[in-house]
Design a protein around this motif. Structure first.
Motif, PDB file in Angstrom:
ATOM      1  N   GLY B 152       0.708  -1.567   0.300  1.00 43.14           N
ATOM      2  CA  GLY B 152       0.392  -0.148  -0.350  1.00 43.14           C
ATOM      3  C   GLY B 152       0.739   1.051   0.010  1.00 43.14           C
ATOM      4  O   GLY B 152       0.468   1.881  -0.668  1.00 43.14           O
ATOM      5  N   TYR B 153       2.215   1.656   0.691  1.00 44.62           N
ATOM      6  CA  TYR B 153       2.137   2.673   1.110  1.00 44.62           C
ATOM      7  C   TYR B 153       3.470   2.231  -0.319  1.00 44.62           C
ATOM      8  O   TYR B 153       3.800   4.169  -1.195  1.00 44.62           O
ATOM      9  N   GLU B 168       1.891  17.492 -16.122  1.00 41.77           N
ATOM     10  CA  GLU B 168       0.096  18.493 -16.807  1.00 41.77           C
ATOM     11  C   GLU B 168      -0.618  17.493 -16.498  1.00 41.77           C
ATOM     12  O   GLU B 168      -1.426  17.557 -17.115  1.00 41.77           O
ATOM     13  N   LEU B 169       0.235  16.266 -17.350  1.00 37.17           N
ATOM     14  CA  LEU B 169      -0.682  14.891 -17.832  1.00 37.17           C
ATOM     15  C   LEU B 169      -0.185  14.052 -16.764  1.00 37.17           C
ATOM     16  O   LEU B 169       1.180  13.453 -16.754  1.00 37.17           O
ATOM     17  N   LEU B 170      -1.202  13.186 -15.766  1.00 37.09           N
ATOM     18  CA  LEU B 170      -0.553  12.337 -15.051  1.00 37.09           C
ATOM     19  C   LEU B 170      -1.265  11.451 -15.354  1.00 37.09           C
ATOM     20  O   LEU B 170      -2.631  11.076 -15.769  1.00 37.09           O
ATOM     21  N   ILE B 171      -0.728   9.837 -15.193  1.00 28.64           N
ATOM     22  CA  ILE B 171      -1.284   8.502 -15.463  1.00 28.64           C
ATOM     23  C   ILE B 171      -1.100   7.695 -15.099  1.00 28.64           C
ATOM     24  O   ILE B 171       0.033   7.528 -13.839  1.00 28.64           O
ATOM     25  N   LEU B 172      -2.443   7.636 -13.568  1.00 31.21           N
ATOM     26  CA  LEU B 172      -2.337   7.002 -12.933  1.00 31.21           C
ATOM     27  C   LEU B 172      -2.981   4.810 -13.051  1.00 31.21           C
ATOM     28  O   LEU B 172      -3.702   4.903 -13.736  1.00 31.21           O
ATOM     29  N   ASP B 173      -1.576   4.123 -13.230  1.00 31.09           N
ATOM     30  CA  ASP B 173      -2.132   2.445 -13.424  1.00 31.09           C
ATOM     31  C   ASP B 173      -2.580   1.255 -12.234  1.00 31.09           C
ATOM     32  O   ASP B 173      -1.822   1.307 -11.180  1.00 31.09           O
ATOM     33  N   GLU B 174      -3.836   1.448 -11.858  1.00 33.99           N
ATOM     34  CA  GLU B 174      -4.101   0.657 -10.703  1.00 33.99           C
ATOM     35  C   GLU B 174      -3.489   0.926  -9.260  1.00 33.99           C
ATOM     36  O   GLU B 174      -3.347   0.711  -9.420  1.00 33.99           O
ATOM     37  N   LEU B 175      -3.635   2.638  -9.712  1.00 36.33           N
ATOM     38  CA  LEU B 175      -3.147   2.441  -7.919  1.00 36.33           C
ATOM     39  C   LEU B 175      -3.929   2.544  -7.241  1.00 36.33           C
ATOM     40  O   LEU B 175      -3.829   1.950  -5.791  1.00 36.33           O
ATOM     41  N   PHE B 176      -5.273   2.211  -7.213  1.00 34.76           N
ATOM     42  CA  PHE B 176      -6.106   1.955  -6.227  1.00 34.76           C
ATOM     43  C   PHE B 176      -6.085   0.395  -5.511  1.00 34.76           C
ATOM     44  O   PHE B 176      -6.486   0.589  -4.714  1.00 34.76           O
ATOM     45  N   SER B 177      -5.073  -0.378  -6.523  1.00 32.54           N
ATOM     46  CA  SER B 177      -5.996  -1.702  -5.768  1.00 32.54           C
ATOM     47  C   SER B 177      -4.348  -2.052  -5.038  1.00 32.54           C
ATOM     48  O   SER B 177      -4.061  -1.508  -5.040  1.00 32.54           O
ATOM     49  N   GLY B 178      -5.165  -2.059  -4.297  1.00 32.96           N
ATOM     50  CA  GLY B 178      -4.080  -3.207  -3.071  1.00 32.96           C
ATOM     51  C   GLY B 178      -4.326  -1.855  -2.039  1.00 32.96           C
ATOM     52  O   GLY B 178      -3.165  -1.811  -1.243  1.00 32.96           O
ATOM     53  N   MET B 179      -5.236  -1.060  -1.665  1.00 32.34           N
ATOM     54  CA  MET B 179      -5.842   0.171  -0.912  1.00 32.34           C
ATOM     55  C   MET B 179      -6.740  -0.525   0.014  1.00 32.34           C
ATOM     56  O   MET B 179      -8.020  -0.332  -1.152  1.00 32.34           O
ATOM     57  N   SER B 180      -7.065   0.297   0.919  1.00 33.59           N
ATOM     58  CA  SER B 180      -8.108   0.008   1.765  1.00 33.59           C
ATOM     59  C   SER B 180      -9.081   0.784   1.084  1.00 33.59           C
ATOM     60  O   SER B 180      -8.718   2.215   0.520  1.00 33.59           O
TER      61      SER B 180
END
Ligand code: ATP
Ligand code: ATP
Ligand code: MG
Ligand code: MG
Lengths: 334, 250, 401, 290, 248
Positions: B152-153, B168-180
């Motif tokens: 998670g960290y 300017e453009l931020l791409i987040l690849d599966e950021l939430f998986s593994g977070m409660s």
């Protein structure tokens, strides 16, 4: 009663890393001791040594430089099996400048240092994208190849090499030149690797894709690291040329590649100081073993095994840990 | 809306061996939008991100960023132009303490340029950023080697590293998986803040509820092709999406 | 109270056959001299004592500075009056000469072969005068090889040769000189000159070439242990040539057994009479071989090194006695006056401090060329002053005469 | 001449393959560094020699015993040295290199240098192929190399132990979770590698002699073949062996023996420049996969 | 079947798992739920023995960093100090969190390596089952596992754990990175494995909604401490917990 071993930092280290103001003599000594002691030893020792051990000291310093240069590269993720390339390049450049152009050592050595470093960097840039053992393989091969090329084309004295180089004025000059450079390089590079620049280099070893993803050109940084490292190696080679008044194919010998690596591993890689410490132990050890004649290299090999197996983390790390940390048994309260 | 186009992907394909991971895909992202990309496993989402960030070069097609062709630009240059991304499989610097991990993006030419040559104490900036994404400053997580941190960290460290580049453009690849849930809740404000600052964001997620709450628009990929594009409610209605992604009962 | 001994330093590659047996030969000479009362320095008689160090310079991959450090170590720590045997590799000797000059310790070299060191002495005699060479050098070797080739040509009419050498300074220099001074002048065709890096262990290409180009003679010049492979390959590939030159592993009496008798017909050069082979026509050499065998229980196997090493000790003794002191310049002057009749014939140094070699043991030191017979014996075939028999053609080869 | 060169190039390639195969098993396939490989090769030859000449055992018995003994010493080396530094690649390299150094230099110290130290050929005949006499021993080398490579390939692809070898190289901790005792497998890997070195020595040494220096050469050659073939690949060993083997013989025949090593080293550089993780390796692509 | 008594794990001076106890009965599905850094992975590693292995490795390197206290009893046998491979032989199999695959081997080879302890025929059988469970893998069977997408790797990892034919299956965040459809498929599969093959399952999750319906009992971990345990229904009654972990 349940107990476990607890480890505690002595604390001062943590505080002083950023804060420079030091409060007491004791703390100052605690911090400066490990730095001043070896420096003082290096500077004073030559005055008390016999002629032969003075020569050995030069060897120590030369191998320490090579080991540091190896370690610096390794910290950037490039494990070199060919420090001999740097060493030999510096040696040849200096030898050529002195032999064919009559340049005195004071001019030839600095030029060879920079030029040799630049040449090595140039030779290796095409393979910078290789990783891990593949890069190592190339570094192992290039010096072997240069030897054969010199042998085949008979340039620069061919197999006999060039001899009769101008020596430095005296053994003491040689020693102070090389130890001066060694201490400078050691403390300078240690400082450099602690800066943010050094951090980027370490980052490349850890995960070069992430460094790229941070908008940093890893090739450019790797090239720089290579240049720094090969310059150090080239200096060692250039100096040796004038100490032994000779340069020839053997400057690319495997010894110059393996011993520095062994020194760094025995002393503890990743700390630079460990690399130097390794050289300080291994080279005199090898000289002391000369006394037992033919068994010398056998014993030497065994010592390598014993060191690596007994202190796998490296001597320097071990000592540092002992110096800065205490261990004690504590009870576990439930 | 007639906001300017930040990113334009034109008919792009990437073929690995015989399989097209991304197959003649075109799409557009406008400035300030938050676009969610969803799709079954192996549908080419990460590959698309890799193409945009330059780590993978396409078999055909091109990518424009603010009207400029960046298809064959080196990845580090693309980052310096303002596109930064996180990795789905985290890629920290395992041997460095967490906050030192942050120094490396802060050292990049982009940050130095933006700061006009004066960038103060990087350590302090690094710690601030980490705090922002939820590293409690006193519990010394930030000082531990990244290799020992739990997943998670590491996910949040990835986010912090990306933000550090002030993209300017931020791409987040599966950021939430593994977070409660609680952690997601703590990260969302960070994203909201970036949006308010007018940044463009692309998010790849499998955690739909959380994504739909913040996304302006959802794109659905399947077999490397775009099969739906629009508001979340709209997209979820599509039969094709239901079949390919959500499983039979939706 | 025993007189303080005079230290002789043996610095060479002790791990190699030539180095090891040379060391033993030095020890033998020292023992003999001490038993006979030692060396007279002025009025006092003092014994010799041997100190040794392994320079390891013959091993590939050992850098020259490492060897030089060893040389410096023995000079600085043992304070020898003179050094014997000396570096193995010519490049180490040449590089080491600067150190010798720096510390002014006479060196009587008995292994390194390249003429480069003499050139250096001649170029700056004042500086490098401390270096002497008692063993054969490449230039003198040429005489013997050319002589052998001449004999082959005269006897069988052969004149097509394929030359194979080890890629070290002395071997290449030797081959080039034989070509220039003999083959080119006597109407021979040199089909190929191939030099092999030390450590090579496959010679098939050159052997195929020699065969397809119709070579009648193969002239090898090798001192590495792997060179025995060349002879083995020559034998199994059935190359129809006579092999005549120098291949170090073939020198000793045991070669026959080692090579399973596959070396019949090969002509090999023994660099110095007495090293690995004696000639019945010069009893001193036979004596030396016998004494060695008695002392160490084994015959000398190295065709290069032991005899001159043994002689060098005596030469040094005589020089010291002539000088009447251990002071190095005086000893050097004494060495320069050397004229000794011993195991290898008559020994005198020329102005390059090289012992002079020739065909007549009464006038100069001598090398010899011997041929392995099909029954496993070595027969001296050259020079004529020592020859025991004519050269025999290996089975299957036809003389053109 | 050309045909003859091809024949000897094939033989040379087979020798390289045979030299590399054990190292490939240990280092390439299971990722355990054994830089004492060359020393084990030489050691097994001396063992055979000793049993043959001093204990007067028959050749087959001494060869078999020495192969067994070398295999065991490989295992011991793992247990007593490698185990302690496992996971630290550089320490593994230095420790095993130290062992190799000691072994080889011990032989040199004992004076085991010279042409008398050699092993007998299996079958002392030679016959004509393509205009050149080739001895049976060399043909045997080619055959055994082929058989061993094939065997190795089958072993690492179809037996569970072989697959486990590959497992520990890729992710030791994951391997542990499947019940693969990584220490046991690594022990096997080192000892099998040592055994293969001993087999290679038994067949190749009869062509030349046993020399300590050869030990270093064998290590470098094995390393080169293994790496340009691509770590983890058995097929790569063949192709790499053939590339270097042909490069060597052809330069020797048509350019000059001087250039032999230069050309073969240049070939290695070229391969790595084109394929940064060796011919069949995929390390680089995998590492770049994100 | 499994009794964990007062387990404590220290990394250096930090306490990662504090006095944790739990009971697993044969045939149950147990959920270990906790947010970031709660100690789920540490628990899983302790149960599978990886911690023991890590400790040995640390010690070899010269530091004694990891301390484990308490006991783990499996079918009446104290396995606290047993090596991972011994535990696998007893049927305890862990599917690690993230990347637990062999990147350089193909998908089928991965499963063959995983089937180290099993007979070839058994491996083949389970492999068929895995392909049925995750049809996406069929096309990819010859592909090097390192090239798979995140979700595909996760599927493979679960498949590899199944190949070992565990009696007690430990799954560390099994749903991570799977698409909703695959999550459902996997949850169903866990139930059927549990019911039909009688495999006992312990799974850890941060985000518990998808697994909630199937767990028999759950343990809530926070900062290494057990805060609550009970049946699925009991846990849901707790308002706070519900909001934080189940999102209902
Ligand atoms: N470097 C590569 N070489 C070969 N195949 C690849 C490579 N990268 C991706 N692929 C393949 O391309 C397809 C798409 O992968 P991608 O990682 O883009 O999927 P994804 O949509 O991100 O899936 P997930 O949700 O599981 O992360 C997958 O089938 C994968 O196996
Ligand atoms: N190898 C290690 N060395 C030091 N500390 C560690 C190590 N592994 C875990 N920890 C510490 O143990 C604590 C618990 O970590 P753990 O990985 O078990 O959490 P987790 O519940 O799995 O979290 P996540 O859901 O994010 O994966 C953390 O504080 C972590 O920093
Ligand atoms: Mg993905
Ligand atoms: Mg976890």
């Amino acid at each position: 009663m349940k107990k476990r071993r607890e480890r505690i930092d002595r604390g001062i280290k943590a505080r002083s890393e950023d804060v420079y103001a030091l409060s007491s003599w004791r703390e100052m000594l605690y911090l400066a001791g490990p730095r001043l002691l070896p420096a003082a030893a290096f500077l004073l020792l030559p005055l008390f040594l016999g002629a032969y051990w003075q020569k050995v000291m030069i060897s120590v310093a030369v191998f320490a430089l090579l080991a540091i240069s190896w370690d610096m590269l390794a910290q950037t993720g490039m494990i070199s099996l060919g420090q001999a390339l740097f060493f030999g390049m510096g040696a040849y450049v200096s030898g050529i400048l002195n032999f064919y152009f009559g340049m005195p050592p004071w001019i030839a050595i600095p030029i060879a240092t920079v030029l040799g470093g630049a040449l090595c960097t140039l030779i290796l840039t095409p393979v910078l994208r290789l990783r891990g053992i593949y890069f190592s393989m190339v570094t192992l091969i290039i010096p072997l190849m240069l030897v054969r090329i010199i042998e085949a084309t008979k340039i620069f004295g061919g197999t006999e090499g060039l001899s009769g180089m101008t020596p430095l004025p005296s053994t003491l000059t040689e020693i102070y030149l090389v130890t001066g450079v060694l201490l400078g390089v050691l403390f300078g590079l240690r400082r450099l690797m602690e800066t943010d620049y050094g951090l980027v280099l370490k980052g490349i070893r850890d995960n070069d894709r992430s460094v790229t993803n941070a908008g940093i050109d890893i090739f450019w940084f790797k090239t720089q690291a290579l240049f720094i490292s090969s310059t150090i190696g080239a200096f060692a080679g250039a100096l040796m040329t004038h100490v032994y008044m000779f340069v020839g194919m053997p400057v690319f010998a495997l010894d110059y590649s393996i011993l520095p690596m062994a020194a760094a591993v025995v002393g503890g890689s990743g700390t630079l100081a460990g690399a130097a410490l390794g050289a300080v132990i291994l080279v005199p050890l090898s000289e002391a073993l000369r006394g037992i004649g033919g068994l010398r290299i056998v014993m030497y090999g065994l010592f390598l095994v014993v060191f690596t197996v007994a202190v796998p983390e490296g001597l320097f790390d071990y000592i540092q840990r002992r110096y800065h940390q205490m261990e004690r048994w504590v009870e576990i309260d439930q | 809306m007639s906001l300017p186009t930040t990113l334009r992907v034109e008919n792009i394909s990437k073929i690995f061996g015989r399989v097209a991971a991304v197959d003649h895909l075109s799409c557009e992202v406008r400035r300030g939008e938050l676009v969610g990309i969803i799709g079954p496993n192996g549908s080419g989402k990460t590959t698309l991100v890799n193409l945009i960030s330059g780590f993978v070069k396409p078999t055909s097609g091109r990518i424009l960023y603010n009207g400029q062709d960046i298809t064959y630009t080196a990845p580090h240059k693309i980052v310096c132009m303002g596109i930064s991304r996180t990795f789905q499989m985290v890629r920290p610097f395992y041997h460095l303490p967490a906050y030192k991990n942050m120094i490396i993006p802060l050292y990049s030419p982009r940050v130095r340029q933006l700061a006009g040559g004066r960038y103060g104490d990087r350590n302090a900036v690094a710690l601030d950023l980490l705090e922002e994404v939820g590293f409690e400053r006193d519990a010394n997580v930030a000082y531990k080697p990244a290799g020992t941190l739990p997943q998670g960290y590491l996910k949040r460290l990835e986010l912090a590293k990306a933000i550090a580049l002030s993209p300017e453009l931020l791409i987040l690849d599966e950021l939430f998986s593994g977070m409660s849930l609680a952690e997601v809740a703590s990260v969302v404000p960070v994203i909201e803040k970036l949006r308010l600052a007018g940044k463009t964001i692309i998010m790849i997620e499998h955690r739909l509820k959380e994504l739909f709450r913040i996304a302006d628009r959802i794109m659905v990929l399947n077999y490397g092709q775009k099969i739906a594009d629009g508001a979340s409610t709209e997209v979820m209605e599509s039969d094709e999406v239901k079949k390919a992604y959500l499983g039979s009962e939706g | 109270r025993a007189a303080e001994p005079i230290v002789i330093g043996v610095a060479t590659s002790l791990g190699f056959l030539e180095g090891r047996e040379s060391m033993k030969a030095v020890q033998m000479a020292v023992d003999e001299i001490n038993a006979a009362g030692g060396v007279k320095v002025g009025a006092a008689a003092r014994p010799f004592r041997v100190e040794s160090i392994d320079l390891r310079d013959a091993a590939p991959g050992v850098p020259v500075p490492e060897a030089l450090l060893g040389l410096e170590k023995i000079i600085l720590e043992k304070k020898p009056t003179a050094l014997m045997v000396g570096p193995f590799r010519s490049e180490a000797l040449i590089a080491g000469m600067d150190i010798i000059a720096k510390y002014k310790v006479p060196l009587l070299g008995t292994i390194a072969m390249a003429p480069g060191s003499e050139a250096k002495i001649k170029a700056d005699p004042q500086k490098y005068k401390y270096v002497f060479r008692t063993c054969l050098n490449a230039v003198h070797l040429v005489k013997f090889l050319a002589g052998t080739m001449g004999a082959i040509n005269k006897q069988f009419g052969f004149n097509k040769v394929y030359v194979m050498t080890q890629d070290v300074a002395w071997a290449r220099a030797t081959a080039d000189l034989v070509k220039k001074l003999y083959f080119d002048k006597s109407g021979w065709t040199v089909l190929g000159m191939e030099s092999y890096p030390t450590g090579t262990s496959d010679f098939s290409s050159a052997l195929m070439k020699a065969r397809s180009q119709g070579a009648q003679v193969i002239m090898p010049v090798f001192d590495m242990p792997q060179s025995g492979t060349l002879v083995k390959q020559w034998n199994t590939m059935k190359v129809p040539t006579i092999m005549a030159g120098f291949v170090s592993p073939l020198a000793g009496s045991e070669a026959w057994k080692i090579f399973d008798g596959k070396i019949g017909g090969v002509l090999n050069t023994t660099f110095e009479l007495g090293s690995a082979m004696a000639a019945s026509k010069l009893p001193a050499s036979t004596d030396f071989m016998n004494k060695y065998q008695k002392k160490y229980g084994q015959e000398i196997q190295a065709g290069h090194g032991p005899a001159p090493s043994y002689e060098s000790v005596y030469i040094l003794k005589e020089a010291i006695e002539r000088a009447g002191s251990l002071e190095s310049d005086a000893v050097v002057a004494g060495l320069e006056k050397t004229d000794r009749r011993g195991v290898m014939g008559r020994i005198r140094y020329d102005d390059g401090h090289q012992a002079v070699y020739g065909f007549d043991p009464a006038e100069t030191s001598v090398s010899l060329v011997s041929q392995w017979t099909d029954s496993g014996k070595r027969v001296v075939v050259f020079p004529d002053s020592l020859a025991e028999n004519m050269i025999q053609l290996p089975a299957g080869l036809k003389s053109l005469k | 001449m050309f045909a003859g060169t091809v024949v000897f190039a094939l033989i040379n390639s087979s020798i390289l393959i045979l030299l590399a195969i054990g190292f490939n098993l240990t280092f390439g396939i299971s990722g355990v560094a054994n830089f004492a490989y060359g020393a084990l090769y030489i050691m097994s030859a001396y063992l055979s020699w000793t049993m043959l000449n001093l204990l007067h055992l028959p050749f087959w018995a001494s060869a078999a015993l020495s192969i067994v003994f070398t295999t065991i010493s490989g295992a011991m080396m793992y247990r007593f040295v490698l185990l302690r530094v496992r996971g630290q690649a550089l320490s593994e390299v230095i420790a095993t290199f130290g062992i190799g150094l000691s072994i080889l230099e011990l032989f040199r110290y004992l004076g085991l240098v010279g042409f008398e130290y050699t092993l007998p050929v299996f079958w002392n005949e030679s016959f004509m192929i393509a205009g050149a006499y080739v001895d049976i021993q060399r043909i045997i080398i080619v055959l055994i190399a082929l058989v061993l490579v094939l065997g190795l390939w089958l072993f690492t692809h179809f037996t569970s132990t072989g697959l486990a070898f590959r497992g520990i190289a890729q992710d030791e901790r994951t391997a542990l979770t499947f019940g693969i005792d990584s220490d046991r497998i690594a022990t096997l890997s080192v000892s099998f590698g040592a055994g293969l070195a001993a087999i290679a020595a038994t067949i190749i040494i009869p062509l030349g002699s046993i020399a300590p220096d050869e030990g270093y050469d064998v290590l470098i050659k094995a390393l080169a073949v293994c790496i340009i073939g691509g770590l983890g690949s058995t097929g790569g060993v063949i192709v790499a062996g053939v590339i270097i083997g042909f490069a060597e013989r052809f330069t020797d025949s048509y350019i000059g023996s001087h250039w032999t090593m230069i050309v073969s080293l240049a070939a290695i550089l070229l391969v790595l420049a084109i394929k940064p993780s060796g011919l069949f390796g995929q390390q680089k692509e995998l590492e770049e996969r994100i | 079947m499994l009794d964990v008594n007062n387990l404590m794990v220290f990394f250096e001076n930090a306490l990662a798992l504090n006095d944790f106890s739990m009971q697993v009965r044969e045939g149950e599905i147990i959920g270990v739920i906790g947010s970031n850094s709660a100690g789920k992975t540490t628990l899983m590693n302790a149960l599978s023995g990886l911690i023991i292995d890590m400790r040995i490795k640390e010690k070899r390197k010269g530091g004694e960093r990891i301390t484990v206290y308490g006991s783990i009893v499996y079918e009446g046998l104290d396995i606290t100090e047993l090596s991972p491979s011994e535990r696998v032989k007893k049927g305890i199999v862990l599917s690690r969190e993230r990347h637990p695959i062999f990147p350089e081997s193909s998908v089928t080879e991965n499963m063959k390596i995983a089937g180290y302890l099993r007979k070839k025929a058994e491996v083949r059988e389970v492999m068929e089952y895995v392909f049925k469970l995750f049809p996406a893998l069929i096309q990819l069977r010859a592909k090097k596992a390192g090239f798979l997408s995140g979700g595909e790797q996760q599927m493979l990892a679960i498949g590899m754990a199944l190949v070992v034919k565990p009696r007690l299956l430990l799954l560390d965040e099994p749903l991570l990175g799977l698409s909703p459809m695959m999550q459902k498929a996997l949850v169903d599969a866990i139930v059927s494995l549990n019911k039909e093959s009688g495999i006992t399952v312990v799974l850890s999750e941060q985000f518990a909604r998808p697994v909630l319906p199937i767990i028999d009992r759950g343990y809530i971990l926070e900062n290494g401490m057990l805060t609550l345990s009970g049946t699925g229904a009991e846990l849901m009654d707790n308002q706070e917990i519900k909001a934080a972990y189940f999102g209902i």
